[in-house]
Design a protein around this motif. Structure first.
Motif, PDB file in Angstrom:
ATOM      1  N   LEU A  27       2.682   8.095   9.490  1.00 44.49           N
ATOM      2  CA  LEU A  27       1.853   8.880   8.575  1.00 44.49           C
ATOM      3  C   LEU A  27       1.293  10.126   9.253  1.00 44.49           C
ATOM      4  CD1 LEU A  27      -0.174   6.014   6.827  1.00 44.49           C
ATOM      5  CD2 LEU A  27       1.865   7.202   5.961  1.00 44.49           C
ATOM      6  N   GLY A  28       1.194  10.094  10.591  1.00 43.03           N
ATOM      7  CA  GLY A  28       0.680  11.255  11.318  1.00 43.03           C
ATOM      8  C   GLY A  28      -0.796  11.517  11.106  1.00 43.03           C
ATOM      9  N   ILE A  29      -1.556  10.465  10.840  1.00 43.01           N
ATOM     10  CA  ILE A  29      -2.999  10.592  10.626  1.00 43.01           C
ATOM     11  C   ILE A  29      -3.725   9.772  11.692  1.00 43.01           C
ATOM     12  CG2 ILE A  29      -2.798  11.013   8.142  1.00 43.01           C
ATOM     13  CD1 ILE A  29      -3.535   8.046   7.723  1.00 43.01           C
ATOM     14  N   PRO A  30      -5.019  10.036  11.908  1.00 41.84           N
ATOM     15  CA  PRO A  30      -5.767   9.216  12.869  1.00 41.84           C
ATOM     16  C   PRO A  30      -5.852   7.763  12.406  1.00 41.84           C
ATOM     17  CG  PRO A  30      -7.006  11.197  12.280  1.00 41.84           C
ATOM     18  CD  PRO A  30      -5.832  11.113  11.349  1.00 41.84           C
TER      19      PRO A  30
ATOM     20  N   LEU B 226      -1.212   5.206   0.558  1.00 42.46           N
ATOM     21  CA  LEU B 226      -1.345   5.828   1.876  1.00 42.46           C
ATOM     22  C   LEU B 226      -1.117   7.338   1.815  1.00 42.46           C
ATOM     23  CD1 LEU B 226       0.460   3.118   4.038  1.00 42.46           C
ATOM     24  CD2 LEU B 226      -1.988   3.349   3.547  1.00 42.46           C
ATOM     25  N   GLU B 227      -0.673   7.842   0.653  1.00 45.94           N
ATOM     26  CA  GLU B 227      -0.463   9.279   0.471  1.00 45.94           C
ATOM     27  C   GLU B 227      -1.808   9.979   0.371  1.00 45.94           C
ATOM     28  OE1 GLU B 227       2.045   9.885  -2.922  1.00 45.94           O
ATOM     29  OE2 GLU B 227       3.549   8.491  -2.152  1.00 45.94           O
ATOM     30  N   GLY B 228      -2.005  10.996   1.190  1.00 46.14           N
ATOM     31  CA  GLY B 228      -3.241  11.768   1.146  1.00 46.14           C
ATOM     32  C   GLY B 228      -4.407  11.135   1.870  1.00 46.14           C
ATOM     33  N   VAL B 229      -4.211   9.951   2.472  1.00 45.55           N
ATOM     34  CA  VAL B 229      -5.275   9.328   3.261  1.00 45.55           C
ATOM     35  C   VAL B 229      -5.479  10.175   4.505  1.00 45.55           C
ATOM     36  CG1 VAL B 229      -5.847   7.292   4.646  1.00 45.55           C
ATOM     37  CG2 VAL B 229      -4.906   7.008   2.368  1.00 45.55           C
ATOM     38  N   LYS B 230      -6.730  10.431   4.876  1.00 47.55           N
ATOM     39  CA  LYS B 230      -7.044  11.294   6.021  1.00 47.55           C
ATOM     40  C   LYS B 230      -7.123  10.533   7.336  1.00 47.55           C
ATOM     41  CE  LYS B 230      -7.305  14.971   3.552  1.00 47.55           C
ATOM     42  NZ  LYS B 230      -6.236  15.926   3.592  1.00 47.55           N
ATOM     43  N   GLY B 231      -7.333   9.237   7.285  1.00 46.44           N
ATOM     44  CA  GLY B 231      -7.414   8.413   8.482  1.00 46.44           C
ATOM     45  C   GLY B 231      -7.579   6.960   8.076  1.00 46.44           C
ATOM     46  N   ILE B 232      -7.376   6.058   9.051  1.00 49.29           N
ATOM     47  CA  ILE B 232      -7.492   4.622   8.768  1.00 49.29           C
ATOM     48  C   ILE B 232      -8.236   3.953   9.913  1.00 49.29           C
ATOM     49  CG2 ILE B 232      -6.247   2.463   8.355  1.00 49.29           C
ATOM     50  CD1 ILE B 232      -3.960   4.155   7.185  1.00 49.29           C
ATOM     51  N   VAL B 233      -9.233   3.149   9.563  1.00 50.38           N
ATOM     52  CA  VAL B 233      -9.956   2.323  10.521  1.00 50.38           C
ATOM     53  C   VAL B 233      -9.556   0.881  10.233  1.00 50.38           C
ATOM     54  CG1 VAL B 233     -12.219   1.543  11.317  1.00 50.38           C
ATOM     55  CG2 VAL B 233     -11.894   3.935  10.638  1.00 50.38           C
ATOM     56  N   LEU B 234      -9.015   0.211  11.239  1.00 47.19           N
ATOM     57  CA  LEU B 234      -8.571  -1.177  11.107  1.00 47.19           C
ATOM     58  C   LEU B 234      -9.506  -2.088  11.887  1.00 47.19           C
ATOM     59  CD1 LEU B 234      -4.804  -0.463  11.702  1.00 47.19           C
ATOM     60  CD2 LEU B 234      -5.860  -1.046   9.511  1.00 47.19           C
ATOM     61  N   GLY B 235      -9.774  -3.261  11.336  1.00 49.08           N
ATOM     62  CA  GLY B 235     -10.652  -4.229  11.985  1.00 49.08           C
ATOM     63  C   GLY B 235      -9.955  -5.006  13.090  1.00 49.08           C
ATOM     64  N   ASP B 236     -10.599  -6.088  13.505  1.00 51.45           N
ATOM     65  CA  ASP B 236     -10.102  -6.947  14.583  1.00 51.45           C
ATOM     66  C   ASP B 236      -8.966  -7.875  14.146  1.00 51.45           C
ATOM     67  OD1 ASP B 236     -11.863  -6.113  16.573  1.00 51.45           O
ATOM     68  OD2 ASP B 236     -13.384  -7.593  16.011  1.00 51.45           O
ATOM     69  N   PHE B 237      -8.919  -8.234  12.874  1.00 55.99           N
ATOM     70  CA  PHE B 237      -7.947  -9.183  12.343  1.00 55.99           C
ATOM     71  C   PHE B 237      -7.986 -10.505  13.110  1.00 55.99           C
ATOM     72  CE2 PHE B 237      -6.482  -5.121  10.817  1.00 55.99           C
ATOM     73  CZ  PHE B 237      -6.100  -5.393   9.523  1.00 55.99           C
ATOM     74  N   PRO B 238      -9.147 -11.175  13.109  1.00 56.30           N
ATOM     75  CA  PRO B 238      -9.227 -12.460  13.821  1.00 56.30           C
ATOM     76  C   PRO B 238      -8.360 -13.523  13.142  1.00 56.30           C
ATOM     77  CG  PRO B 238     -11.221 -12.099  12.538  1.00 56.30           C
ATOM     78  CD  PRO B 238     -10.410 -10.835  12.450  1.00 56.30           C
TER      79      PRO B 238
ATOM     80  N   PHE C  22       0.842  -1.197   0.000  1.00 52.32           N
ATOM     81  CA  PHE C  22       0.000   0.000   0.000  1.00 52.32           C
ATOM     82  C   PHE C  22       0.879   1.250   0.000  1.00 52.32           C
ATOM     83  CE2 PHE C  22      -3.597  -2.605   0.871  1.00 52.32           C
ATOM     84  CZ  PHE C  22      -4.748  -1.822   0.803  1.00 52.32           C
ATOM     85  N   LYS C  23       1.880   1.266   0.887  1.00 54.71           N
ATOM     86  CA  LYS C  23       2.759   2.432   1.012  1.00 54.71           C
ATOM     87  C   LYS C  23       3.556   2.651  -0.269  1.00 54.71           C
ATOM     88  CE  LYS C  23       6.387   4.319   3.935  1.00 54.71           C
ATOM     89  NZ  LYS C  23       7.239   4.098   5.096  1.00 54.71           N
ATOM     90  N   GLN C  24       4.172   1.601  -0.785  1.00 54.97           N
ATOM     91  CA  GLN C  24       5.000   1.726  -1.985  1.00 54.97           C
ATOM     92  C   GLN C  24       4.184   2.061  -3.227  1.00 54.97           C
ATOM     93  OE1 GLN C  24       6.961  -2.047  -1.707  1.00 54.97           O
ATOM     94  NE2 GLN C  24       8.488  -1.285  -0.253  1.00 54.97           N
ATOM     95  N   ALA C  25       2.914   1.664  -3.240  1.00 54.28           N
ATOM     96  CA  ALA C  25       2.031   1.971  -4.371  1.00 54.28           C
ATOM     97  C   ALA C  25       1.416   3.369  -4.249  1.00 54.28           C
ATOM     98  CB  ALA C  25       0.918   0.921  -4.463  1.00 54.28           C
ATOM     99  N   GLY C  26       1.756   4.088  -3.172  1.00 52.34           N
ATOM    100  CA  GLY C  26       1.233   5.445  -2.987  1.00 52.34           C
ATOM    101  C   GLY C  26      -0.179   5.493  -2.442  1.00 52.34           C
TER     102      GLY C  26
ATOM    103  N   ASP D 205       1.387  -4.316  16.335  1.00 49.97           N
ATOM    104  CA  ASP D 205       2.766  -3.814  16.243  1.00 49.97           C
ATOM    105  C   ASP D 205       3.101  -3.427  14.807  1.00 49.97           C
ATOM    106  OD1 ASP D 205       3.175  -4.414  18.975  1.00 49.97           O
ATOM    107  OD2 ASP D 205       4.057  -6.377  18.515  1.00 49.97           O
ATOM    108  N   VAL D 206       2.775  -4.300  13.870  1.00 51.85           N
ATOM    109  CA  VAL D 206       3.061  -4.058  12.453  1.00 51.85           C
ATOM    110  C   VAL D 206       2.331  -2.805  11.978  1.00 51.85           C
ATOM    111  CG1 VAL D 206       2.649  -4.959  10.123  1.00 51.85           C
ATOM    112  CG2 VAL D 206       3.587  -6.460  11.896  1.00 51.85           C
ATOM    113  N   CYS D 207       1.045  -2.703  12.299  1.00 50.21           N
ATOM    114  CA  CYS D 207       0.250  -1.547  11.874  1.00 50.21           C
ATOM    115  C   CYS D 207       0.808  -0.259  12.467  1.00 50.21           C
ATOM    116  CB  CYS D 207      -1.214  -1.730  12.255  1.00 50.21           C
ATOM    117  SG  CYS D 207      -2.038  -3.038  11.316  1.00 50.21           S
ATOM    118  N   ALA D 208       1.167  -0.280  13.750  1.00 52.84           N
ATOM    119  CA  ALA D 208       1.716   0.914  14.396  1.00 52.84           C
ATOM    120  C   ALA D 208       3.031   1.343  13.746  1.00 52.84           C
ATOM    121  CB  ALA D 208       1.916   0.650  15.887  1.00 52.84           C
ATOM    122  N   ARG D 209       3.889   0.378  13.433  1.00 51.43           N
ATOM    123  CA  ARG D 209       5.189   0.695  12.823  1.00 51.43           C
ATOM    124  C   ARG D 209       5.040   1.312  11.438  1.00 51.43           C
ATOM    125  NH1 ARG D 209       7.866  -2.186   9.395  1.00 51.43           N
ATOM    126  NH2 ARG D 209       6.914  -4.162   9.957  1.00 51.43           N
ATOM    127  N   ILE D 210       4.136   0.787  10.636  1.00 50.40           N
ATOM    128  CA  ILE D 210       3.994   1.266   9.259  1.00 50.40           C
ATOM    129  C   ILE D 210       3.073   2.481   9.162  1.00 50.40           C
ATOM    130  CG2 ILE D 210       3.161   0.639   6.942  1.00 50.40           C
ATOM    131  CD1 ILE D 210       4.076  -2.265   7.630  1.00 50.40           C
TER     132      ILE D 210
END
Length: 126
Positions: free
Chosen positions: A81-84, A46-58, A40-44, A72-77
Motif C-alpha cells: 500500500l505504500g503507507i505508514p 484500504l483505498e485512500g487509507v493514510k496509515g494503519i496502526v496494528l495491535g499486539d494480536f495476542p 478489507f482490500k477487496q471491499a476497497g 508476516d501476513v500484515c507485511a505481505r498484504i
C-alpha cells in the motif's frame, strides 16, 4: 478487526478514506487475519487509507512452526500500500497496559523508530 469487518454492507460501515485505520484482534490464527485483511482490500477499505496502526494480536500464534506469522501476513498484504504501518501497538486486546486512542480526530502517524501516533486535536470538547 472482525468487528469492523462485520459492518461491511450495513449502514454502520466505516468510511476509511483519509483515515488512520486502527486494527487489532485476539484468538485469530494468521490465516484468519489474512482472510480478514484480504476482505478489507477487496471491499476497497484500504483505498485512500493514510496509515494503519496494528495491535499486539495476542493469542494469534502460527499453528505450525515456520508458517507465516501475523506480522508476516500484515507485511505481505499491507506493505504494497505504500503507507505508514505500525505493528504491535498496545491497543485493544493487549497483555500490556493499554493505550487509549481517541477515534475520529485528526492525527499524524510516524513509523520511524518504534512509531508514534500524534493526536492533533482535542478528543473531548465542552
Amino acid at each position: 478487526m472482525t468487528m469492523v469487518e462485520a459492518t461491511f454492507g450495513t449502514h454502520w460501515e466505516l468510511d476509511t478514506r483519509g483515515a488512520i485505520l486502527v486494527l487489532e484482534d485476539r484468538w485469530m490464527k494468521p490465516y484468519q487475519i489474512d482472510r480478514v485483511l484480504m476482505h478489507f482490500k477487496q471491499a476497497g477499505k484500504l483505498e485512500g487509507v493514510k496509515g494503519i496502526v496494528l495491535g499486539d494480536f495476542p493469542d494469534c500464534e502460527a499453528p505450525v512452526a515456520g508458517s507465516p506469522t501475523v506480522r508476516d501476513v500484515c507485511a505481505r498484504i499491507l506493505g504494497p500500500l505504500g503507507i505508514p504501518v505500525v505493528f504491535g501497538a498496545p491497543i485493544g486486546h493487549t497483555l500490556r497496559p493499554m493505550l487509549t486512542i481517541p477515534l475520529g480526530v485528526n492525527a499524524r502517524l510516524d513509523t520511524r523508530g518504534g512509531g508514534t501516533l500524534e493526536i492533533l486535536e482535542a478528543a473531548v470538547t465542552r
